[in-house]
Scaffold this motif. Structure first.
Motif, PDB file in Angstrom:
ATOM      1  N   PHE A  41       0.798  -1.256   0.055  1.00  0.00           N
ATOM      2  CA  PHE A  41       0.054  -0.094   0.017  1.00  0.00           C
ATOM      3  C   PHE A  41       0.807   1.252  -0.067  1.00  0.00           C
ATOM      4  CE2 PHE A  41      -3.743  -1.995   2.449  1.00  0.00           C
ATOM      5  CZ  PHE A  41      -4.135  -2.861   1.108  1.00  0.00           C
ATOM      6  N   GLY A  42       2.124   1.193  -0.403  1.00  0.00           N
ATOM      7  CA  GLY A  42       2.917   2.302  -0.224  1.00  0.00           C
ATOM      8  C   GLY A  42       4.256   2.086  -0.893  1.00  0.00           C
ATOM      9  N   TRP A  43       5.225   2.992  -1.291  1.00  0.00           N
ATOM     10  CA  TRP A  43       6.456   3.164  -1.551  1.00  0.00           C
ATOM     11  C   TRP A  43       7.515   3.010  -0.447  1.00  0.00           C
ATOM     12  CZ3 TRP A  43       8.986   6.670  -5.759  1.00  0.00           C
ATOM     13  CH2 TRP A  43      10.026   6.438  -6.082  1.00  0.00           C
ATOM     14  N   PHE A  44       7.935   1.786  -0.119  1.00  0.00           N
ATOM     15  CA  PHE A  44       8.556   1.650   1.058  1.00  0.00           C
ATOM     16  C   PHE A  44       9.968   1.605   0.568  1.00  0.00           C
ATOM     17  CE2 PHE A  44       4.636   0.733   2.674  1.00  0.00           C
ATOM     18  CZ  PHE A  44       4.651   1.309   4.087  1.00  0.00           C
ATOM     19  N   GLY A  45      10.692   2.285  -0.311  1.00  0.00           N
ATOM     20  CA  GLY A  45      11.825   2.472  -0.797  1.00  0.00           C
ATOM     21  C   GLY A  45      13.012   2.961   0.188  1.00  0.00           C
ATOM     22  N   THR A  46      14.093   2.559   0.140  1.00  0.00           N
ATOM     23  CA  THR A  46      15.043   3.152   1.032  1.00  0.00           C
ATOM     24  C   THR A  46      15.402   4.451   0.823  1.00  0.00           C
ATOM     25  OG1 THR A  46      16.262   0.909   1.405  1.00  0.00           O
ATOM     26  CG2 THR A  46      17.387   2.948   1.965  1.00  0.00           C
ATOM     27  N   GLY A  47      15.385   5.387   1.738  1.00  0.00           N
ATOM     28  CA  GLY A  47      15.558   6.819   1.833  1.00  0.00           C
ATOM     29  C   GLY A  47      14.102   7.647   1.571  1.00  0.00           C
ATOM     30  N   ARG A  48      12.956   6.982   1.503  1.00  0.00           N
ATOM     31  CA  ARG A  48      11.747   7.575   1.688  1.00  0.00           C
ATOM     32  C   ARG A  48      11.628   7.520   3.137  1.00  0.00           C
ATOM     33  NH1 ARG A  48       8.913   8.661  -2.638  1.00  0.00           N
ATOM     34  NH2 ARG A  48       6.851   7.986  -1.942  1.00  0.00           N
ATOM     35  N   TYR A  49      10.031   8.131   3.347  1.00  0.00           N
ATOM     36  CA  TYR A  49       9.617   8.178   4.697  1.00  0.00           C
ATOM     37  C   TYR A  49       8.094   7.923   4.579  1.00  0.00           C
ATOM     38  CZ  TYR A  49      13.473  11.408   4.995  1.00  0.00           C
ATOM     39  OH  TYR A  49      14.802  11.816   4.885  1.00  0.00           O
ATOM     40  N   ALA A  50       7.692   7.117   6.127  1.00  0.00           N
ATOM     41  CA  ALA A  50       6.458   6.566   6.227  1.00  0.00           C
ATOM     42  C   ALA A  50       5.997   7.366   7.443  1.00  0.00           C
ATOM     43  CB  ALA A  50       6.610   5.243   6.598  1.00  0.00           C
ATOM     44  N   TRP A  51       5.029   8.170   6.851  1.00  0.00           N
ATOM     45  CA  TRP A  51       4.001   8.866   8.008  1.00  0.00           C
ATOM     46  C   TRP A  51       2.875   7.855   8.559  1.00  0.00           C
ATOM     47  CZ3 TRP A  51       2.375  14.322   5.340  1.00  0.00           C
ATOM     48  CH2 TRP A  51       3.646  14.694   4.996  1.00  0.00           C
ATOM     49  N   GLU A  52       3.117   7.694   9.834  1.00  0.00           N
ATOM     50  CA  GLU A  52       2.040   6.772  10.521  1.00  0.00           C
ATOM     51  C   GLU A  52       0.767   7.602  11.166  1.00  0.00           C
ATOM     52  OE1 GLU A  52       2.181   3.530  14.085  1.00  0.00           O
ATOM     53  OE2 GLU A  52       4.139   4.670  13.871  1.00  0.00           O
ATOM     54  N   MET A  53      -0.273   7.126  10.589  1.00  0.00           N
ATOM     55  CA  MET A  53      -1.382   7.564  10.906  1.00  0.00           C
ATOM     56  C   MET A  53      -2.260   6.564  11.763  1.00  0.00           C
ATOM     57  SD  MET A  53      -1.658  10.009   8.702  1.00  0.00           S
ATOM     58  CE  MET A  53      -0.685  10.491   7.408  1.00  0.00           C
TER      59      MET A  53
END
Length: 150
Positions: A112-124
């Motif tokens: 459900f997202g682009w979990f590539g190294t160097g990106r960010y995951a905003w937790e909701m």
């Protein structure tokens, strides 16, 4: 209240509680309430990915009936994680840089997202779906939405 415009189907997946992380190429220091705005664009190809299609179908949605151009929910944004890769499993791992705190990404969530190294995951968390979508013009980045006063 701060808001974020997210293209469909991802805005609806957050609204329905199916998606906990919004992945972005940029970090934010914002924490707290965040209005989830569905942009006008619908990624129809993403709606056909089996895991996404199944999640939407559980709530009677398809690419043809997703709401757009409206605020759908209010979420509590609790963390902005840096995305890395576990060197043993090759799976995405989230780091927050505060004392080395980390956590893995679930197998469902990684679709459900682009979990590539160097990106960010905003937790909701604590996502509260609005009774009806509220029409609003979206913007890039975080923007101020005045449509609901909580």
């Amino acid at each position: 209240m701060k808001a974020i415009t997210i293209i469909q189907p991802w805005a609806t997946l957050i609204t329905l509680g199916e998606k906990q992380f919004e992945t972005r190429s940029w970090a934010t220091k914002h924490r707290g309430e965040l209005a989830i705005h569905a942009g006008k664009k619908i990624d129809r190809e993403a709606c056909e990915v089996p895991e996404i299609k199944a999640a939407l179908a559980r709530h009677e949605y398809t690419a043809d009936n997703l709401p757009n151009g409206a605020v759908l929910a209010i979420a509590n944004m609790t963390e902005c994680w840096s995305i890395g890769t576990d060197y043993q499993s090759g799976m995405p791992v989230l780091y927050n840089g505060e004392g080395g705190k980390s956590r893995g990404v679930g197998l469902k969530e990684d679709k459900f997202g682009w979990f590539g190294t160097g990106r960010y995951a905003w937790e909701m968390v604590n996502v509260r779906r609005l009774p009806e979508p509220i029409l609003a013009k979206g913007m890039q980045g975080l923007w101020n939405w005045e449509g609901l006063h909580t």
